[in-house]
Design a protein around this motif. Sequence first.
Motif, mmCIF file in Angstrom:
data_model
loop_
_atom_site.group_PDB
_atom_site.id
_atom_site.type_symbol
_atom_site.label_atom_id
_atom_site.label_comp_id
_atom_site.label_asym_id
_atom_site.label_seq_id
_atom_site.Cartn_x
_atom_site.Cartn_y
_atom_site.Cartn_z
ATOM 1 N N ASP A 1 -6.348 -1.938 -5.059
ATOM 2 C CA ASP A 1 -6.763 -0.768 -5.839
ATOM 3 C C ASP A 1 -5.520 0.027 -6.202
ATOM 4 O OD1 ASP A 1 -9.847 -0.727 -5.425
ATOM 5 O OD2 ASP A 1 -9.014 -1.032 -3.413
ATOM 6 N N ALA A 2 -5.503 0.536 -7.436
ATOM 7 C CA ALA A 2 -4.342 1.293 -7.893
ATOM 8 C C ALA A 2 -4.807 2.449 -8.768
ATOM 9 C CB ALA A 2 -3.405 0.381 -8.676
ATOM 10 N N HIS B 1 4.198 6.635 -18.062
ATOM 11 C CA HIS B 1 3.092 6.429 -17.135
ATOM 12 C C HIS B 1 3.648 5.965 -15.797
ATOM 13 C CE1 HIS B 1 3.889 2.549 -19.015
ATOM 14 N NE2 HIS B 1 3.535 2.032 -17.844
ATOM 15 N N ALA B 2 2.809 6.025 -14.784
ATOM 16 C CA ALA B 2 3.172 5.571 -13.437
ATOM 17 C C ALA B 2 1.984 4.824 -12.849
ATOM 18 C CB ALA B 2 3.545 6.763 -12.553
ATOM 19 N N LEU B 3 2.254 4.017 -11.829
ATOM 20 C CA LEU B 3 1.196 3.275 -11.152
ATOM 21 C C LEU B 3 1.418 3.391 -9.651
ATOM 22 C CD1 LEU B 3 -1.221 1.278 -11.668
ATOM 23 C CD2 LEU B 3 0.422 -0.532 -11.145
ATOM 24 N N ARG B 4 0.375 3.805 -8.937
ATOM 25 C CA ARG B 4 0.451 3.926 -7.476
ATOM 26 C C ARG B 4 -0.569 2.992 -6.851
ATOM 27 N NH1 ARG B 4 -2.335 7.177 -3.829
ATOM 28 N NH2 ARG B 4 -3.158 8.424 -5.527
ATOM 29 N N ALA B 5 -0.127 2.217 -5.864
ATOM 30 C CA ALA B 5 -1.027 1.326 -5.128
ATOM 31 C C ALA B 5 -1.741 2.143 -4.056
ATOM 32 C CB ALA B 5 -0.242 0.196 -4.488
ATOM 33 N N ILE B 6 -3.051 2.128 -4.075
ATOM 34 C CA ILE B 6 -3.840 2.799 -3.051
ATOM 35 C C ILE B 6 -3.749 1.988 -1.753
ATOM 36 C CG2 ILE B 6 -6.131 3.656 -2.413
ATOM 37 C CD1 ILE B 6 -4.782 5.002 -4.928
ATOM 38 N N ASN B 7 -3.839 0.681 -1.896
ATOM 39 C CA ASN B 7 -3.650 -0.266 -0.791
ATOM 40 C C ASN B 7 -2.845 -1.432 -1.356
ATOM 41 O OD1 ASN B 7 -5.685 -1.732 -2.223
ATOM 42 N ND2 ASN B 7 -7.249 -0.610 -1.106
ATOM 43 N N ASP B 8 -2.617 -2.464 -0.572
ATOM 44 C CA ASP B 8 -1.858 -3.614 -1.078
ATOM 45 C C ASP B 8 -2.483 -4.094 -2.384
ATOM 46 O OD1 ASP B 8 -0.260 -3.459 1.147
ATOM 47 O OD2 ASP B 8 -1.103 -5.232 2.125
ATOM 48 N N THR B 9 -1.678 -4.149 -3.440
ATOM 49 C CA THR B 9 -2.191 -4.448 -4.779
ATOM 50 C C THR B 9 -1.301 -5.461 -5.479
ATOM 51 O OG1 THR B 9 -3.084 -2.196 -4.946
ATOM 52 C CG2 THR B 9 -2.812 -3.405 -6.996
ATOM 53 N N TRP C 1 -6.533 6.700 -14.403
ATOM 54 C CA TRP C 1 -7.467 5.585 -14.423
ATOM 55 C C TRP C 1 -7.439 4.890 -13.072
ATOM 56 C CZ3 TRP C 1 -3.981 6.676 -18.275
ATOM 57 C CH2 TRP C 1 -4.505 6.984 -19.530
ATOM 58 N N PRO C 2 -8.511 5.014 -12.271
ATOM 59 C CA PRO C 2 -8.582 4.234 -11.036
ATOM 60 C C PRO C 2 -8.860 2.771 -11.404
ATOM 61 C CG PRO C 2 -10.450 5.768 -11.215
ATOM 62 C CD PRO C 2 -9.619 5.906 -12.446
ATOM 63 N N LEU C 3 -8.120 1.867 -10.788
ATOM 64 C CA LEU C 3 -8.237 0.448 -11.113
ATOM 65 C C LEU C 3 -8.503 -0.345 -9.841
ATOM 66 C CD1 LEU C 3 -5.105 0.275 -13.427
ATOM 67 C CD2 LEU C 3 -7.489 0.485 -14.156
ATOM 68 N N ALA C 4 -9.539 -1.147 -9.862
ATOM 69 C CA ALA C 4 -9.893 -2.010 -8.730
ATOM 70 C C ALA C 4 -9.685 -3.462 -9.146
ATOM 71 C CB ALA C 4 -11.345 -1.776 -8.330
ATOM 72 N N GLY D 1 0.801 -1.222 0.000
ATOM 73 C CA GLY D 1 0.000 0.000 0.000
ATOM 74 C C GLY D 1 0.832 1.270 0.000
ATOM 75 N N SER D 2 0.412 2.242 -0.803
ATOM 76 C CA SER D 2 1.029 3.562 -0.949
ATOM 77 C C SER D 2 2.362 3.546 -1.690
ATOM 78 C CB SER D 2 1.205 4.256 0.403
ATOM 79 O OG SER D 2 -0.041 4.415 1.021
ATOM 80 N N SER D 3 2.804 2.403 -2.185
ATOM 81 C CA SER D 3 4.043 2.385 -2.972
ATOM 82 C C SER D 3 3.688 2.606 -4.440
ATOM 83 C CB SER D 3 4.802 1.079 -2.769
ATOM 84 O OG SER D 3 4.055 -0.002 -3.253
ATOM 85 N N GLU D 4 4.718 2.809 -5.265
ATOM 86 C CA GLU D 4 4.427 3.077 -6.663
ATOM 87 C C GLU D 4 5.547 2.619 -7.584
ATOM 88 O OE1 GLU D 4 4.402 7.242 -7.952
ATOM 89 O OE2 GLU D 4 5.377 7.724 -6.078
ATOM 90 N N LEU D 5 5.172 2.468 -8.832
ATOM 91 C CA LEU D 5 6.139 2.304 -9.905
ATOM 92 C C LEU D 5 6.237 3.692 -10.531
ATOM 93 C CD1 LEU D 5 4.952 -1.041 -11.548
ATOM 94 C CD2 LEU D 5 6.838 -0.696 -9.951
ATOM 95 N N SER D 6 7.382 4.320 -10.391
ATOM 96 C CA SER D 6 7.526 5.684 -10.884
ATOM 97 C C SER D 6 7.393 5.724 -12.403
ATOM 98 C CB SER D 6 8.849 6.281 -10.421
ATOM 99 O OG SER D 6 9.912 5.491 -10.884
#
Length: 114
Positions: free
Chosen positions: A72-73, A97-105, A82-85, A51-56
């Motif tokens: 969720d990311a 592009h980047a991807l951020r985890a909202i919670n453990d994903t 794009w919110p992704l569940a 959770g809260s980590s990201e791929l820059s």
Amino acid sequence: MTEHAAQHAAVRLSDHAAELLDEARESPARRAARTLIGGSAQRVTMIALAGSSELSEHLSPAAASLQVLTGDALLTAGDKEWPLAAGSLIAIPHQRHALRAINDTVFLLTVSVD
């Protein structure tokens, strides 16, 4: 050629997801990855983000998709988001592009290899 988990036999994605998420939680980078299928045409990699980590921000191959298995990311590219569940599937735009985890994903990244 390296043998990958799902190269010649079916695997339980949930088992790999649980293991990778444990690894991600313990990792200083807060992420872990495992290639499940590799070859000359495609590669499927499972990635876990705590959770809260990201791929820059980065650029991926022209043909790539992301399927969220758990969590969720938020995928961002330029000024688009794009919110992704869990259960979401999206073609990754061929731009930075980047991807951020909202919670453990945990998600599957499938790319075309040329």
